[in-house]
Design an enzyme around this catalytic site. Sequence first.
Site, PDB file in Angstrom:
ATOM      1  N   CYS A   1      -1.074   1.556  -8.872  1.00 21.89           N
ATOM      2  CA  CYS A   1      -0.869   1.256  -7.451  1.00 21.89           C
ATOM      3  C   CYS A   1      -1.966   0.274  -7.043  1.00 21.89           C
ATOM      4  O   CYS A   1      -3.128   0.653  -6.929  1.00 21.89           O
ATOM      5  CB  CYS A   1      -0.956   2.570  -6.675  1.00 21.89           C
ATOM      6  SG  CYS A   1      -0.678   2.368  -4.923  1.00 21.89           S
TER       7      CYS A   1
ATOM      8  N   CYS B   1      -6.214 -11.497 -11.375  1.00 23.43           N
ATOM      9  CA  CYS B   1      -7.248 -10.962 -10.480  1.00 23.43           C
ATOM     10  C   CYS B   1      -7.568 -12.022  -9.424  1.00 23.43           C
ATOM     11  O   CYS B   1      -7.856 -13.167  -9.768  1.00 23.43           O
ATOM     12  CB  CYS B   1      -8.500 -10.625 -11.292  1.00 23.43           C
ATOM     13  SG  CYS B   1      -9.931 -10.181 -10.286  1.00 23.43           S
TER      14      CYS B   1
HETATM   15 ZN   LIG Z   1     -11.520 -10.035 -11.933  1.00 23.68          ZN
END
Ligand SMILES: [Zn+2]
Length: 354
Positions: A342, A270
């Site tokens: 996606c 992330c």
């Molecule tokens: Zn995160």
Amino acid sequence: MKQKIILVMSLLTVSVMLALVTFLYAALRPRALSSSFGITDNAPRAPELAAGSWLNSDPLTLKGLRGRVVLLEFWTYGCYNCTNTLPTVKRWDERYRERGLTIIGVHSPEFDSEKQIENVRRQVRSHGIRYPVVTDNEHTTWRAYDVGAWPTLILLDKQGRIRYTRVGEGKYDQTENVIKTLLAEQADGATEQTKAGANSINEPLAAVARASAGGGKGAGAGVSEKVIKTDEEWRQALTPEQFHVLREKGTERAFTGAYWDHHEAGGYTCAACGLALFNSEAKFDSSTGWPSFREPISQHSIETETDVSYGMARTEVLCRRCGSHLGHVFDDGPAPTGLRYCINSVSLKFVKQS
Ligand SMILES: [Zn+2]
């Protein structure tokens, strides 16, 4: 005479302008769903429930329930996500009924078979639902509350005002914290905070939602600690493009990101909090212009939400640790999962395999 005509003309112009402004305001008013979860900023009066068949209780009215906190659960027994949500809602009924919470299951059917009262009755019994359920076969209450997806949970305070909306499964701790906060309020809407002079009645609620997003139990194995930051802190930590995609649910333009055509072996984390999300082995060439994956590293590293923006029902994918927007998941992916995650390149950071 001439002055009279001018006066009449000006009055006409003013009325037309006023009508136009009123119309534009009504047309452009943000719909309740634009905040798919979270605390509503100003608390609108909850519309009265439409007539329907009542199970588990005599007919109830919101007016008659004034002084209690009311949880409206828009559901239909054929909805998988609603079934997943039921155990939690039943637990809240047991835990808070005596303390001033009334849960009403507003059964808003999707298919004809779900309109049959005997089917609803059988499902209510087999799921062990003890709280009142009312049928909403014509979707009158559904429309009055501007609901767009199953399940939707709406919390009304003791004064009968809409204070919280939650669409989809999950975030149960956050919803439960709002229940507790509303139960703790006085029937006249006062709280310890407002007595102490806070500006907005919703401030303590927002604080609860923020705190529970971080401190909630059941966050899932593998994500020991949630990352919570204010918008301002995220702005400091991210580039403007990252902020737009990750925190404002933006989408990068196709074929422009760093990873749609990236084939090195490694992992993708992330970009906001560094949690490991995807592996290169699960990456495939989807020709969409966005990095696409068959599956995440673990279901505990992501969470999904129903996203009804732009008039489509899509499944949004978020980082489970920091809640940042990653992209969407579709069911047109390759075997064995059949899924296509996606994801925006901007939401990811590639870490080369060492
Ligand atoms: Zn995160």
